[in-house]
Design a protein around this motif. Structure first.
Motif, PDB file in Angstrom:
ATOM      1  N   HIS A  20       0.859  -1.181   0.000  1.00 38.03           N
ATOM      2  CA  HIS A  20       0.000   0.000   0.000  1.00 38.03           C
ATOM      3  C   HIS A  20       0.906   1.245   0.000  1.00 38.03           C
ATOM      4  O   HIS A  20       1.478   1.596   1.033  1.00 38.03           O
ATOM      5  CB  HIS A  20      -0.919   0.023   1.236  1.00 38.03           C
ATOM      6  N   PHE A  21       1.060   1.848  -1.163  1.00 39.85           N
ATOM      7  CA  PHE A  21       1.830   3.082  -1.292  1.00 39.85           C
ATOM      8  C   PHE A  21       0.839   4.259  -1.271  1.00 39.85           C
ATOM      9  O   PHE A  21       0.159   4.527  -2.264  1.00 39.85           O
ATOM     10  CB  PHE A  21       2.630   3.103  -2.602  1.00 39.85           C
ATOM     11  N   GLU A  22       0.735   4.901  -0.120  1.00 35.82           N
ATOM     12  CA  GLU A  22      -0.242   5.973   0.058  1.00 35.82           C
ATOM     13  C   GLU A  22       0.212   7.227  -0.706  1.00 35.82           C
ATOM     14  O   GLU A  22       1.355   7.655  -0.590  1.00 35.82           O
ATOM     15  CB  GLU A  22      -0.381   6.311   1.540  1.00 35.82           C
ATOM     16  N   LEU A  23      -0.706   7.811  -1.483  1.00 36.35           N
ATOM     17  CA  LEU A  23      -0.426   9.048  -2.221  1.00 36.35           C
ATOM     18  C   LEU A  23      -0.899  10.228  -1.373  1.00 36.35           C
ATOM     19  O   LEU A  23      -2.085  10.371  -1.085  1.00 36.35           O
ATOM     20  CB  LEU A  23      -1.147   9.044  -3.575  1.00 36.35           C
ATOM     21  N   VAL A  24       0.060  11.088  -0.964  1.00 34.28           N
ATOM     22  CA  VAL A  24      -0.226  12.265  -0.146  1.00 34.28           C
ATOM     23  C   VAL A  24      -0.041  13.502  -1.024  1.00 34.28           C
ATOM     24  O   VAL A  24       1.015  13.688  -1.636  1.00 34.28           O
ATOM     25  CB  VAL A  24       0.703  12.339   1.089  1.00 34.28           C
ATOM     26  N   LYS A  25      -1.077  14.372  -1.085  1.00 32.56           N
ATOM     27  CA  LYS A  25      -1.020  15.570  -1.952  1.00 32.56           C
ATOM     28  C   LYS A  25      -0.992  16.816  -1.071  1.00 32.56           C
ATOM     29  O   LYS A  25      -1.844  17.004  -0.205  1.00 32.56           O
ATOM     30  CB  LYS A  25      -2.233  15.625  -2.875  1.00 32.56           C
ATOM     31  N   ARG A  26       0.005  17.651  -1.319  1.00 33.65           N
ATOM     32  CA  ARG A  26       0.108  18.971  -0.658  1.00 33.65           C
ATOM     33  C   ARG A  26       0.306  20.017  -1.755  1.00 33.65           C
ATOM     34  O   ARG A  26       1.432  20.287  -2.180  1.00 33.65           O
ATOM     35  CB  ARG A  26       1.271  19.011   0.333  1.00 33.65           C
ATOM     36  N   ILE A  27      -0.803  20.571  -2.236  1.00 35.36           N
ATOM     37  CA  ILE A  27      -0.767  21.483  -3.374  1.00 35.36           C
ATOM     38  C   ILE A  27      -1.147  22.879  -2.888  1.00 35.36           C
ATOM     39  O   ILE A  27      -2.226  23.069  -2.306  1.00 35.36           O
ATOM     40  CB  ILE A  27      -1.721  21.041  -4.493  1.00 35.36           C
ATOM     41  N   GLU A  28      -0.282  23.851  -3.120  1.00 32.64           N
ATOM     42  CA  GLU A  28      -0.563  25.230  -2.724  1.00 32.64           C
ATOM     43  C   GLU A  28      -1.740  25.768  -3.529  1.00 32.64           C
ATOM     44  O   GLU A  28      -1.936  25.400  -4.695  1.00 32.64           O
ATOM     45  CB  GLU A  28       0.690  26.086  -2.965  1.00 32.64           C
ATOM     46  N   ASP A  29      -2.525  26.633  -2.889  1.00 36.37           N
ATOM     47  CA  ASP A  29      -3.702  27.202  -3.558  1.00 36.37           C
ATOM     48  C   ASP A  29      -3.318  27.849  -4.883  1.00 36.37           C
ATOM     49  O   ASP A  29      -2.345  28.591  -4.969  1.00 36.37           O
ATOM     50  CB  ASP A  29      -4.363  28.261  -2.650  1.00 36.37           C
ATOM     51  N   GLY A  30      -4.125  27.571  -5.888  1.00 38.00           N
ATOM     52  CA  GLY A  30      -3.920  28.185  -7.187  1.00 38.00           C
ATOM     53  C   GLY A  30      -3.005  27.414  -8.107  1.00 38.00           C
ATOM     54  O   GLY A  30      -2.805  27.813  -9.255  1.00 38.00           O
ATOM     55  N   LEU A  31      -2.432  26.277  -7.638  1.00 37.90           N
ATOM     56  CA  LEU A  31      -1.471  25.539  -8.471  1.00 37.90           C
ATOM     57  C   LEU A  31      -2.053  24.257  -9.067  1.00 37.90           C
ATOM     58  O   LEU A  31      -1.357  23.572  -9.815  1.00 37.90           O
ATOM     59  CB  LEU A  31      -0.218  25.194  -7.659  1.00 37.90           C
ATOM     60  N   LEU A  32      -3.306  23.909  -8.728  1.00 38.78           N
ATOM     61  CA  LEU A  32      -3.881  22.706  -9.324  1.00 38.78           C
ATOM     62  C   LEU A  32      -4.025  22.848 -10.834  1.00 38.78           C
ATOM     63  O   LEU A  32      -3.976  21.853 -11.567  1.00 38.78           O
ATOM     64  CB  LEU A  32      -5.251  22.405  -8.691  1.00 38.78           C
ATOM     65  N   ASP A  33      -4.191  24.066 -11.305  1.00 37.72           N
ATOM     66  CA  ASP A  33      -4.314  24.297 -12.753  1.00 37.72           C
ATOM     67  C   ASP A  33      -2.991  24.749 -13.375  1.00 37.72           C
ATOM     68  O   ASP A  33      -2.965  25.207 -14.521  1.00 37.72           O
ATOM     69  CB  ASP A  33      -5.393  25.354 -13.010  1.00 37.72           C
ATOM     70  N   PHE A  34      -1.903  24.645 -12.634  1.00 33.94           N
ATOM     71  CA  PHE A  34      -0.596  25.046 -13.179  1.00 33.94           C
ATOM     72  C   PHE A  34      -0.214  24.114 -14.332  1.00 33.94           C
ATOM     73  O   PHE A  34      -0.286  22.881 -14.207  1.00 33.94           O
ATOM     74  CB  PHE A  34       0.467  24.973 -12.080  1.00 33.94           C
ATOM     75  N   PRO A  35       0.196  24.672 -15.492  1.00 29.01           N
ATOM     76  CA  PRO A  35       0.496  23.829 -16.661  1.00 29.01           C
ATOM     77  C   PRO A  35       1.838  23.110 -16.519  1.00 29.01           C
ATOM     78  O   PRO A  35       2.857  23.727 -16.214  1.00 29.01           O
ATOM     79  CB  PRO A  35       0.532  24.844 -17.818  1.00 29.01           C
ATOM     80  N   VAL A  36       1.821  21.794 -16.733  1.00 31.20           N
ATOM     81  CA  VAL A  36       3.035  20.980 -16.699  1.00 31.20           C
ATOM     82  C   VAL A  36       3.025  20.069 -17.921  1.00 31.20           C
ATOM     83  O   VAL A  36       2.028  19.959 -18.639  1.00 31.20           O
ATOM     84  CB  VAL A  36       3.123  20.151 -15.404  1.00 31.20           C
ATOM     85  N   PHE A  37       4.151  19.406 -18.167  1.00 32.13           N
ATOM     86  CA  PHE A  37       4.233  18.467 -19.282  1.00 32.13           C
ATOM     87  C   PHE A  37       3.423  17.205 -18.975  1.00 32.13           C
ATOM     88  O   PHE A  37       3.374  16.736 -17.825  1.00 32.13           O
ATOM     89  CB  PHE A  37       5.691  18.090 -19.551  1.00 32.13           C
ATOM     90  N   ARG A  38       2.836  16.687 -19.996  1.00 33.53           N
ATOM     91  CA  ARG A  38       2.153  15.396 -19.850  1.00 33.53           C
ATOM     92  C   ARG A  38       3.188  14.322 -19.484  1.00 33.53           C
ATOM     93  O   ARG A  38       4.296  14.317 -19.988  1.00 33.53           O
ATOM     94  CB  ARG A  38       1.440  15.042 -21.166  1.00 33.53           C
ATOM     95  N   MET A  39       2.803  13.416 -18.608  1.00 37.29           N
ATOM     96  CA  MET A  39       3.687  12.326 -18.137  1.00 37.29           C
ATOM     97  C   MET A  39       4.882  12.882 -17.374  1.00 37.29           C
ATOM     98  O   MET A  39       6.001  12.402 -17.494  1.00 37.29           O
ATOM     99  CB  MET A  39       4.158  11.466 -19.315  1.00 37.29           C
ATOM    100  N   LEU A  40       4.657  13.955 -16.572  1.00 32.22           N
ATOM    101  CA  LEU A  40       5.724  14.504 -15.742  1.00 32.22           C
ATOM    102  C   LEU A  40       5.927  13.700 -14.458  1.00 32.22           C
ATOM    103  O   LEU A  40       7.042  13.313 -14.109  1.00 32.22           O
ATOM    104  CB  LEU A  40       5.409  15.968 -15.395  1.00 32.22           C
ATOM    105  N   LEU A  41       4.825  13.437 -13.734  1.00 41.43           N
ATOM    106  CA  LEU A  41       4.945  12.889 -12.380  1.00 41.43           C
ATOM    107  C   LEU A  41       5.156  11.378 -12.360  1.00 41.43           C
ATOM    108  O   LEU A  41       5.798  10.854 -11.454  1.00 41.43           O
ATOM    109  CB  LEU A  41       3.698  13.242 -11.562  1.00 41.43           C
ATOM    110  N   GLN A  42       4.604  10.661 -13.342  1.00 44.74           N
ATOM    111  CA  GLN A  42       4.665   9.204 -13.273  1.00 44.74           C
ATOM    112  C   GLN A  42       6.100   8.677 -13.236  1.00 44.74           C
ATOM    113  O   GLN A  42       6.420   7.821 -12.409  1.00 44.74           O
ATOM    114  CB  GLN A  42       3.887   8.593 -14.438  1.00 44.74           C
ATOM    115  N   PRO A  43       7.049   9.202 -14.086  1.00 41.98           N
ATOM    116  CA  PRO A  43       8.438   8.714 -13.964  1.00 41.98           C
ATOM    117  C   PRO A  43       9.060   9.042 -12.610  1.00 41.98           C
ATOM    118  O   PRO A  43       9.886   8.276 -12.109  1.00 41.98           O
ATOM    119  CB  PRO A  43       9.159   9.440 -15.099  1.00 41.98           C
TER     120      PRO A  43
END
Length: 590
Positions: free
Chosen positions: A448-471
């Protein structure tokens, strides 16, 4: 008539007249200014010469004092031995005969023991010595300096005398100065510097100097006057510059200053002969300057007329604008000569440069997109390979109830992964994709690898490259949790820091050593587990740097046995672009 004259000829005549006039005007002003300065500096130069003469006299005075002290010491040490005194006075005189006329001992009866040849023979008492002896006896602790007088044996001289204290009988030591040697030094200065110098006593008598007629109008008394002005009147005006007229009607300049050691004055009587010599040299230079100005004005006018400065200056100004980056200017000159042809050729060249730059930008953008697609093509097979391996493990372990979960997550991953590689997505989409990926890995590794998210307000829509986090998450599983053998949380943290937006993946696993950290950001040619190359971090790092610049990309911070942070650095200016796009969208909807 001038209408038929060509433009270069007109320009030549105008420039020639202008330059020559300027040179003549400047030369005239310079000549008058220098002439004035020469006259002003002549007085200063004369004053400097007078100072040098005073220094020369001061040095001589010190030398005469030294001779007196030496004679006094020798006499005092041999008072009981007259022969030794005679010998030492003779030797002392011989050593200094070029400066003094005699060195001698005056006895109380006015006879002497002399150092010079005449006084060694004629040593009888002389009444002329009585005033000297009395003056020395009166000022026993100092040196008495007499007025100039004519001595029987030393000629025209000045005597310096000291009283011999503690002597059994009254006596004095005297030195007769050789005024002819001082006069020779003044004569040399007069010749070399075209001056007329003399030493004058406070009473107006000439000690030494003066070589021409206005120096000795009264030879018997060694006095002088200039026109109606007597020597005593000139001495009273010490330090001032006097303009006097001789009896012959010649204008002279008189300067005088007192000496530092003797009670004398140094007087300079100069006509304008030296000044006229300097001015004649200046006139020669002036004529040479005018000739050079004539040649120079001709040369300058010729060059200006030849190259025609105005169109050249215009072209140079336009070229400077081009050099500063303004490639859209028009340089053509409405002329039918070579300058017109040159400007039109330059315009054609600018258009070709603009076209080449446009093509270069298109090619550069195309190359960048191709590089990003290549990197994406390297990443997608890697993810797909690992995901299919997870499904294989679930089926092999007989966990059929989890197959639907794995297949659903796999479908989501494939739909997400096969989209346009160059498209940017919101960070929330990457988080959903990672959640699907971890669902598969939890089933694959039975952890069980728990995914913990700590995202600062206003950054959920921040543009990033597709397939950035999975690697990055896969790296945490592989390096941090030993390929899924260790269970632990995976935190995704997004925040602003200065000019950066940082998205980091944090695990609490084994950590990565420093040597391995440097290798992870570069493609490793060695195959890893099962012969599959793990090059995901290098590709993510390269995509960010290609798109945003060298100062962005990935950073790996690891503390062994504690935690590892993999940071992706993006420019914070991307947030402003999001807001700008949202505002435009709202305007279109309105």
């Amino acid at each position: 008539m001038l209408r038929n004259v060509s433009l270069p000829v007109k320009l030549f005549l105008i420039c020639f007249a202008f330059v020559l006039s300027c040179i003549v005007l400047i030369s005239q002003l310079s000549y008058r200014f220098i002439q004035k300065e020469i006259r002003a500096n002549d007085t200063y130069y004369t004053t400097q010469i007078l100072d040098k003469v005073d220094q020369y006299l001061s040095v001589n005075f010190s030398s005469f004092q030294t001779i007196l002290f030496s004679a006094e010491t020798s006499v005092r040490a041999n008072l009981d031995n007259p022969d030794v005194i005679k010998t030492q006075l003779r030797e002392l005189y011989t050593l200094n005969s070029s400066y003094v006329s005699n060195v001698y001992l005056i006895k109380s009866d006015m006879s002497i023991v002399g150092g010079s040849v005449p006084t060694r023979i004629f040593d009888e008492p002389q009444p002329e010595r009585q005033p000297l002896f009395d003056a020395a006896a009166k000022a026993r602790l100092t040196t008495f300096v007499s007025e100039p007088y004519k001595s029987r044996y030393s000629g025209w001289t000045v005597t310096m005398v000291r009283y011999l204290t503690n002597s059994p009988t009254p006596a004095a030591i005297a030195v007769d100065l050789d005024l002819h040697s001082i006069e020779d030094a003044l004569f040399k200065i007069n010749r070399d510097e075209q001056m007329n110098l003399a030493l004058i006593t406070s009473a107006g008598s000439i000690v030494a100097g003066f070589t021409d007629t206005h120096g000795y109008p009264d030879v018997e008394n060694r006095s002088f006057s200039i026109g109606t002005t007597r020597a005593e009147q000139i001495i009273k005006a010490s330090g001032a510059s006097l303009k006097l007229q001789t009896s012959a009607g010649k204008l002279v300049t008189v300067l005088n200053r007192p000496t530092g050691k003797f009670n004398w004055f140094i007087v300079s009587i100069n006509d304008e002969s030296r000044l006229n010599t300097a001015l004649k040299r200046l006139e020669t230079y002036y004529l040479v300057l005018l000739l050079a100005g004539l040649l120079l004005s001709s040369l300058i006018s010729y060059l200006i007329a030849k190259y025609i400065r105005k169109p050249l200056y215009y072209l140079k100004t336009k070229m400077n604008l081009v050099e500063q980056g303004d490639l859209g200017i028009k340089i053509s000159i409405n002329r039918t000569d070579e300058f017109g042809d040159l400007s039109r050729a330059f315009d054609r060249m600018l258009r070709q440069i603009v076209e080449l730059i446009r093509r270069l930008e298109i090619n550069s953008e195309l190359q960048r997109k191709l590089e990003i697609q290549v990197l994406q093509s390297q990443i997608n097979p890697h993810f797909l390979y690992n995901t299919l391996g997870s499904i294989s493990n679930v089926i092999r372990l007989g966990q059929l109830e989890k197959v639907d979960v794995v297949i659903y997550s796999l479908i989501s991953l494939l739909e997400y992964g096969i989209s346009d590689a160059s498209e940017q997505v919101a960070l929330r989409q990457e988080l959903d994709n990672v959640a699907d990926y971890l669902a598969i890995q939890n089933i694959r590794y039975n952890r069980h690898f728990e995914l913990v998210k700590r995202i600062e307000d206003g950054l959920l829509d921040f543009p990033v490259f597709r397939m950035l986090l999975q690697p990055l998450v896969e790296n945490s599983l592989f390096h941090g949790y030993n390929g899924g053998q260790i269970e632990g949380p995976i935190m995704i943290h997004a925040f602003r820091e200065g000019p950066f937006v940082i998205v980091e993946v944090i695990d609490q696993g084994e950590g990565i050593d420093d040597d391995r950290i440097g290798q992870l950001l570069h493609a490793d040619p060695k195959p890893s587990e099962g012969g599959r190359p793990r090059i995901g971090l290098n590709n993510i790092h390269g995509r960010i740097r290609l798109h945003y610049g060298e100062q962005y990309g990935l950073q790996i911070l690891s503390v062994p046995k504690r935690e590892t942070r993999i940071r992706a650095l993006f420019p914070a200016s991307s947030i402003k672009e999001i807001h700008s796009n949202e505002n435009l969208h709202m305007l279109h909807r309105g």
